[in-house]
Design an enzyme around this catalytic site. Structure first.
Site, short mmCIF file in Angstrom:
data_model
loop_
_atom_site.label_atom_id
_atom_site.label_comp_id
_atom_site.label_asym_id
_atom_site.label_seq_id
_atom_site.Cartn_x
_atom_site.Cartn_y
_atom_site.Cartn_z
N ASP A 100 50.71 79.16 86.99
CA ASP A 100 51.30 78.11 86.28
C ASP A 100 52.79 78.35 85.99
O ASP A 100 53.21 79.41 86.27
CB ASP A 100 50.83 78.37 84.63
CG ASP A 100 49.10 77.86 84.72
OD1 ASP A 100 48.74 77.16 85.37
OD2 ASP A 100 48.52 78.49 83.83
N TYR A 160 46.84 91.14 86.04
CA TYR A 160 47.83 90.23 85.28
C TYR A 160 48.16 91.29 84.03
O TYR A 160 47.49 92.04 83.49
CB TYR A 160 47.21 88.97 84.86
CG TYR A 160 46.82 88.21 85.60
CD1 TYR A 160 47.59 86.99 86.16
CD2 TYR A 160 45.65 87.95 86.23
CE1 TYR A 160 47.38 86.16 87.13
CE2 TYR A 160 45.15 87.02 86.97
CZ TYR A 160 46.18 86.22 87.70
OH TYR A 160 45.69 85.13 88.51
N ASP A 187 47.73 77.88 75.91
CA ASP A 187 48.90 78.70 76.24
C ASP A 187 50.11 78.17 75.22
O ASP A 187 50.13 77.19 74.62
CB ASP A 187 49.61 78.87 77.46
CG ASP A 187 49.93 77.42 78.21
OD1 ASP A 187 50.33 76.47 77.40
OD2 ASP A 187 49.69 77.30 79.51
N ARG A 201 44.28 82.54 79.82
CA ARG A 201 44.58 81.86 78.89
C ARG A 201 43.07 81.47 78.34
O ARG A 201 42.96 81.30 77.03
CB ARG A 201 45.16 80.54 79.03
CG ARG A 201 44.69 79.85 80.25
CD ARG A 201 45.74 78.44 80.26
NE ARG A 201 45.76 77.81 81.54
CZ ARG A 201 46.33 76.60 81.80
NH1 ARG A 201 46.66 75.75 80.82
NH2 ARG A 201 45.83 76.27 82.98
#
Length: 306
Positions: free
Chosen positions: A49, A77, A91, A188
């Protein structure tokens, strides 16, 4: 009359390991690589993203044939989840839909809710994700005013480590985590679902991909630096085609006769080992990705000489 398109520059095929900055789409990074290299044939393995940073693997030239096999590996992550607010995009870039105080939640309750987001999950992607619905991206349908409800997907969160829990205001909680997960997992959605389970809502405020399969952001570089490494200036961020394939697949060394046979698409003797193998000739050139099919091994993806 259309101007004649300039031919691609003569650069070696390989993988670029790019440390993507925030604010850029994955397509933006690909476009920068194309400009830096004067090569049109560049693609990426696994979208990040725009708000996310970190490892984005690009393929240049015939190495784009590897990308479909690279993107399906596990990922790791670093992320920050905010509890107490739900947003339309799950988000920080989306409009806040609802708020609820987290003042009653202690650290143990927060950690327990995140533990529930580990293991095999049926995860519903955000409606503004890049998932395709009827051939169109879900986010395009949402922006066009359509109501989109996506089907749950099977994902696996192998590990979710909570590093720090802070309270930027009396009614909000920020949680710094490391998540190791299967490809296709939405971090998310973890923030959203943990917040929903706690009754306060949640969304993602920061995301950085550090690992994708065998590749680490520690070996990555900004896209222009990675491109410069490819063109011969040295430095991190570039893996030649054969080295990139060896990082992903077990290697099979070929005899001269086997290399010739594979170059014609013919089958060679099987090894008895399941899965794709990087078939490399005596000069260190990647000839093909091969896979056993009974008593023989067949070409899955070929890499003809330049």
């Amino acid at each position: 009359m259309n101007a004649r398109r300039r031919p691609d520059a003569d650069v070696p095929p390989g993988l670029l390991l790019v440390d993507k900055p925030g604010g850029m789409t994955s397509h933006d990074v690909v476009a920068r690589a194309r400009r830096a290299l004067s090569v049109r044939r560049v693609g990426h393995a696994g979208t990040l993203d725009p708000m996310a940073t970190g490892l984005l693997v690009l393929g240049v030239g015939t190495a784009t044939r590897l990308l479909g096999h690279v993107g399906g590996h596990d990922k790791t992550y670093e992320a920050t989840l905010r509890l107490g607010q739900a947003t339309v995009t799950d988000d920080r870039e989306g409009e806040v839909l609802a708020t609820a105080s987290t003042a009653h939640l202690d650290d143990a309750a927060i950690a327990a809710a995140l533990t529930e987001q580990t293991g095999p999950l049926q995860q519903v992607p955000s409606s503004v994700s890049a998932v395709k619905v009827g051939g169109r991206r879900s986010y395009d349908r949402v922006r066009a005013g359509e109501e989109v409800v996506l089907e749950p997907r099977s994902v696996t969160v192998h590990r979710l480590d909570v590093h720090r829990i802070t309270r930027p205001t009396p009614h909000l909680v920020d949680v710094d985590v490391t998540v190791a997960c299967s490809a296709g997992t939405y971090i998310r959605a973890i923030a959203r679902d943990a917040g929903a389970a706690l009754g306060v809502g949640g969304h993602l405020t920061a995301l950085r991909r550090t690992v994708s399969g065998p590749f680490s952001v520690g070996h990555a570089a900004p896209v222009e630096e990675a491109a410069a490494a490819l063109t011969g200036e040295g430095g991190p961020g570039f893996l030649p085609l054969t080295e990139g394939a060896r990082a992903v697949f077990p290697e099979r060394l070929l005899t001269p006769e086997e290399a010739v046979a594979l170059s014609y698409g013919q089958r060679i003797a099987a090894t008895g080992t399941a899965g794709l193998h990087a078939a490399v000739d005596g000069e260190g050139r990647l000839v093909a990705l091969v896979e056993d099919a009974g008593r023989t091994a067949r070409v899955n993806v070929g890499f003809p000489p330049a």
